[in-house]
Design a protein around this motif. Structure first.
Motif, PDB file in Angstrom:
ATOM      1  N   SER A  86       0.838  -1.204  -0.018  1.00 10.44           N
ATOM      2  CA  SER A  86       0.148  -0.095   0.110  1.00 10.44           C
ATOM      3  C   SER A  86       0.935   1.265   0.097  1.00 10.44           C
ATOM      4  CB  SER A  86      -0.982   0.197   1.128  1.00 10.44           C
ATOM      5  OG  SER A  86      -1.497   1.322   1.260  1.00 10.44           O
ATOM      6  N   GLU A  87       0.439   2.241  -0.912  1.00  5.49           N
ATOM      7  CA  GLU A  87       1.085   3.680  -0.743  1.00  5.49           C
ATOM      8  C   GLU A  87       1.334   3.921   0.791  1.00  5.49           C
ATOM      9  OE1 GLU A  87      -0.147   7.020  -0.007  1.00  5.49           O
ATOM     10  OE2 GLU A  87       1.276   8.234  -1.804  1.00  5.49           O
ATOM     11  N   GLU A  88       0.422   3.589   1.708  1.00  4.13           N
ATOM     12  CA  GLU A  88       0.559   4.098   3.000  1.00  4.13           C
ATOM     13  C   GLU A  88       1.220   3.268   4.027  1.00  4.13           C
ATOM     14  OE1 GLU A  88      -1.802   7.353   2.369  1.00  4.13           O
ATOM     15  OE2 GLU A  88      -1.031   6.669   4.089  1.00  4.13           O
ATOM     16  N   GLU A  89       1.962   2.217   3.533  1.00  5.35           N
ATOM     17  CA  GLU A  89       2.523   1.411   4.354  1.00  5.35           C
ATOM     18  C   GLU A  89       3.912   1.195   4.101  1.00  5.35           C
ATOM     19  OE1 GLU A  89      -1.223  -0.163   6.645  1.00  5.35           O
ATOM     20  OE2 GLU A  89       0.739  -1.225   6.640  1.00  5.35           O
ATOM     21  N   ASP A  90       5.083   1.153   4.781  1.00  6.21           N
ATOM     22  CA  ASP A  90       6.528   0.929   4.404  1.00  6.21           C
ATOM     23  C   ASP A  90       6.802  -0.215   3.777  1.00  6.21           C
ATOM     24  OD1 ASP A  90       7.914   2.924   7.077  1.00  6.21           O
ATOM     25  OD2 ASP A  90       6.363   3.325   5.957  1.00  6.21           O
ATOM     26  N   ASP A  91       6.271  -1.455   4.207  1.00  6.55           N
ATOM     27  CA  ASP A  91       6.741  -2.648   4.102  1.00  6.55           C
ATOM     28  C   ASP A  91       5.440  -3.687   3.666  1.00  6.55           C
ATOM     29  OD1 ASP A  91       8.463  -2.707   7.324  1.00  6.55           O
ATOM     30  OD2 ASP A  91       9.407  -2.390   5.120  1.00  6.55           O
ATOM     31  N   ILE A  92       5.764  -4.775   3.053  1.00 12.58           N
ATOM     32  CA  ILE A  92       4.916  -5.673   2.663  1.00 12.58           C
ATOM     33  C   ILE A  92       3.626  -5.965   3.514  1.00 12.58           C
ATOM     34  CG2 ILE A  92       6.079  -6.520   0.855  1.00 12.58           C
ATOM     35  CD1 ILE A  92       6.497  -8.927   2.771  1.00 12.58           C
ATOM     36  N   ILE A  93       2.521  -6.168   3.283  1.00 11.20           N
ATOM     37  CA  ILE A  93       1.389  -6.399   4.225  1.00 11.20           C
ATOM     38  C   ILE A  93       0.989  -7.870   4.121  1.00 11.20           C
ATOM     39  CG2 ILE A  93      -1.046  -5.624   4.790  1.00 11.20           C
ATOM     40  CD1 ILE A  93      -0.107  -2.929   3.145  1.00 11.20           C
ATOM     41  N   PRO A  94       0.934  -8.561   5.362  1.00 12.57           N
ATOM     42  CA  PRO A  94       0.710  -9.985   4.930  1.00 12.57           C
ATOM     43  C   PRO A  94      -0.779 -10.116   5.244  1.00 12.57           C
ATOM     44  CG  PRO A  94       1.460  -9.641   7.333  1.00 12.57           C
ATOM     45  CD  PRO A  94       1.538  -8.230   6.574  1.00 12.57           C
ATOM     46  N   VAL A  95      -1.315 -11.293   4.855  1.00 14.53           N
ATOM     47  CA  VAL A  95      -2.782 -11.666   5.067  1.00 14.53           C
ATOM     48  C   VAL A  95      -2.953 -12.532   5.987  1.00 14.53           C
ATOM     49  CG1 VAL A  95      -3.125 -11.464   2.458  1.00 14.53           C
ATOM     50  CG2 VAL A  95      -2.541 -13.768   3.478  1.00 14.53           C
ATOM     51  N   LEU A  96      -4.178 -12.983   6.547  1.00 12.07           N
ATOM     52  CA  LEU A  96      -4.282 -13.578   7.647  1.00 12.07           C
ATOM     53  C   LEU A  96      -3.980 -14.931   7.547  1.00 12.07           C
ATOM     54  CD1 LEU A  96      -8.091 -12.342   8.939  1.00 12.07           C
ATOM     55  CD2 LEU A  96      -5.746 -11.546   9.721  1.00 12.07           C
ATOM     56  N   ASP A  97      -3.309 -15.378   8.385  1.00 10.01           N
ATOM     57  CA  ASP A  97      -2.974 -17.039   8.104  1.00 10.01           C
ATOM     58  C   ASP A  97      -4.057 -17.964   7.966  1.00 10.01           C
ATOM     59  OD1 ASP A  97      -0.223 -16.838  10.873  1.00 10.01           O
ATOM     60  OD2 ASP A  97       0.004 -16.652   8.374  1.00 10.01           O
ATOM     61  N   GLY A  98      -3.760 -18.930   7.040  1.00 16.41           N
ATOM     62  CA  GLY A  98      -4.842 -19.721   6.710  1.00 16.41           C
ATOM     63  C   GLY A  98      -5.604 -18.998   5.533  1.00 16.41           C
ATOM     64  N   TYR A  99      -5.690 -17.877   5.169  1.00 16.23           N
ATOM     65  CA  TYR A  99      -6.439 -17.153   4.183  1.00 16.23           C
ATOM     66  C   TYR A  99      -5.419 -16.745   2.957  1.00 16.23           C
ATOM     67  CZ  TYR A  99     -10.321 -16.610   7.366  1.00 16.23           C
ATOM     68  OH  TYR A  99     -11.144 -17.030   8.126  1.00 16.23           O
ATOM     69  N   GLU A 100      -4.179 -17.362   2.975  1.00 23.93           N
ATOM     70  CA  GLU A 100      -3.224 -16.950   1.804  1.00 23.93           C
ATOM     71  C   GLU A 100      -3.883 -17.584   0.476  1.00 23.93           C
ATOM     72  OE1 GLU A 100      -2.698 -18.996   4.121  1.00 23.93           O
ATOM     73  OE2 GLU A 100      -1.264 -18.238   5.562  1.00 23.93           O
ATOM     74  N   GLY A 101      -3.901 -16.733  -0.622  1.00 26.15           N
ATOM     75  CA  GLY A 101      -4.355 -16.997  -1.982  1.00 26.15           C
ATOM     76  C   GLY A 101      -3.286 -16.890  -3.021  1.00 26.15           C
ATOM     77  N   ASN A 102      -3.855 -16.945  -4.116  1.00 22.24           N
ATOM     78  CA  ASN A 102      -2.551 -17.015  -5.529  1.00 22.24           C
ATOM     79  C   ASN A 102      -2.438 -15.527  -6.105  1.00 22.24           C
ATOM     80  OD1 ASN A 102      -2.252 -19.878  -5.100  1.00 22.24           O
ATOM     81  ND2 ASN A 102      -4.370 -20.180  -5.917  1.00 22.24           N
ATOM     82  N   TYR A 103      -2.907 -14.583  -5.469  1.00 15.32           N
ATOM     83  CA  TYR A 103      -2.644 -13.281  -6.102  1.00 15.32           C
ATOM     84  C   TYR A 103      -2.115 -12.408  -5.071  1.00 15.32           C
ATOM     85  CZ  TYR A 103      -5.473 -15.077  -9.962  1.00 15.32           C
ATOM     86  OH  TYR A 103      -6.208 -15.600 -10.816  1.00 15.32           O
ATOM     87  N   THR A 104      -1.560 -11.098  -5.811  1.00 15.78           N
ATOM     88  CA  THR A 104      -0.947 -10.002  -4.811  1.00 15.78           C
ATOM     89  C   THR A 104      -1.646  -8.924  -5.244  1.00 15.78           C
ATOM     90  OG1 THR A 104       0.594  -9.429  -6.387  1.00 15.78           O
ATOM     91  CG2 THR A 104       1.204 -11.090  -5.154  1.00 15.78           C
TER      92      THR A 104
END
Ligand code: P6P
Length: 338
Positions: free
Chosen positions: A94-112
């Motif tokens: 996000s433009e608003e955040e310095d680093d990469i942003i993880p998703v909730l564990d167990g909800y990982e999908g195939n896109y970024t």
């Protein structure tokens, strides 16, 4: 443009786009629909901002060192919350955040997804159109939480890109690689209806969009091109200067009416700087849209935006984007051929 109340909704169009890809699993369709919901939520908040106590500064500054307005924070949180649990995203930027942003564990999908949650936010308090810009890639890493490499892919690898502009009406424009479609939100039913089918950016141009305040600092090629436009005929009569200072608003007007937008390097920030706009979540998604609509997007040294290999999440890039004929002309000046 009359919005056809009984027309095609954005969800229906996304489904139709999926049908063009026999290998599609429906994941991208579901991801885009979750993004549509986020857009509706942000639209409601933006349109209420004058009433609710959500205007003004949040007292924080973001990675860009800019004062973060409350609506920025709201938009960023809204998109993050929906994307982290949609089950189709493995990592975000996000433009608003310095680093990469993880998703909730167990909800990982195939896109970024990389996004600017509310571009043009300095215009919030003066009721000028602002917008959300998003860029979606297929993950590279095999599984689990994604990483920066999943995000740092060339613009040509995007599987979808789009923006939602919050203006006199809320309009969502996106592409999944099969043309560009625009949808206008009917707030009375909470649905986006197809209002701009198969958008093509006009070959002839009405507008050039550039911040003339920097004219004294432009490199000669930029200055010579802009001076040429001031005397030229865009194919519909002389060009007019239209510069809102909100990228999504300037881009959207040029996409619909024809025009060229420039934010180049300048002597003030020197050859080393790369202009102001960000590659991952501003230039690359808009470049995919404009090329799908028949236009072009290049840097001020003639590189195609979509071919640039990103080096970091918030990498800046000079941007010249719009009607094909205008960008071709700009390229000639950049090469010293005119
Ligand atoms: P300038 C808004 O802050 C933004 O990031 C883009 O939306 C816009 O195109 C640009 O900056 C305007 O920058 O230097 O002309 O004020």
């Amino acid at each position: 443009m009359l919005v056809k109340r009984k027309g095609i909704t954005v969800s229906r169009q996304i489904m139709d786009d999926q049908r063009l890809h026999p290998e599609a699993t429906g994941e991208l369709t579901s991801l885009l629909n979750d993004l549509v919901v986020a857009g509706k939520i942000i639209s409601a908040e933006v349109n209420m901002a004058g009433l609710a106590d959500i205007l003004g500064q949040s007292g924080r500054t973001n990675i860009q060192g800019e004062n973060v307005q409350k609506l920025d924070v709201f938009a960023n949180q809204t998109i993050k919350r929906r994307m982290e649990q949609c089950g189709h995203v493995c990592v975000m930027a996000s433009e608003e955040e310095d680093d990469i942003i993880p998703v909730l564990d167990g909800y990982e999908g195939n896109y970024t997804i990389a996004f600017d949650p509310l571009d043009g936010s300095t215009n919030i308090d003066v009721n000028v159109s602002i917008g959300t810009i998003f860029s979606i890639h297929r993950r590279i890493s095999p599984s689990g939480q994604g990483n920066a490499q999943d995000l740092l892919q060339k613009g040509t690898q995007q599987v979808a890109a789009g923006y939602i502009i919050y203006g006199s009406s809320t309009v969502m424009v996106y592409t999944t690689g099969s043309g560009v479609h625009g949808f206008t939100l009917d707030p009375s039913v909470g649905e986006f209806f197809l209002s701009h089918p198969d958008i093509k950016i006009p070959e002839t141009s009405l507008y050039y969009s550039v911040n003339e305040a920097y004219a004294d600092h432009w490199f000669d090629s930029t200055r010579n091109f802009i001076n040429y436009l001031k005397r030229a005929d865009g194919g519909n009569g002389p060009y007019s200067l239209r510069y809102i200072g909100s990228l999504v608003a300037d881009f959207h007007r040029n996409l619909i009416k024809g025009g060229i937008f420039l934010y180049t390097r300048d002597k003030k920030s020197g050859e080393k700087s790369e202009g102001k706009l960000r590659l991952l979540y501003e230039a690359a998604p808009l470049a995919l849209i404009v090329e799908q609509a028949g236009g072009r997007a290049i840097t001020d040294d003639g590189r195609r935006i979509l071919d640039i290999e990103p080096k970091n999440l918030h990498q800046r890039v000079p941007l010249i984007i719009g009607s094909r004929r205008d960008v071709d002309l700009a390229e000639k000046f950049l090469r010293g051929e005119m």
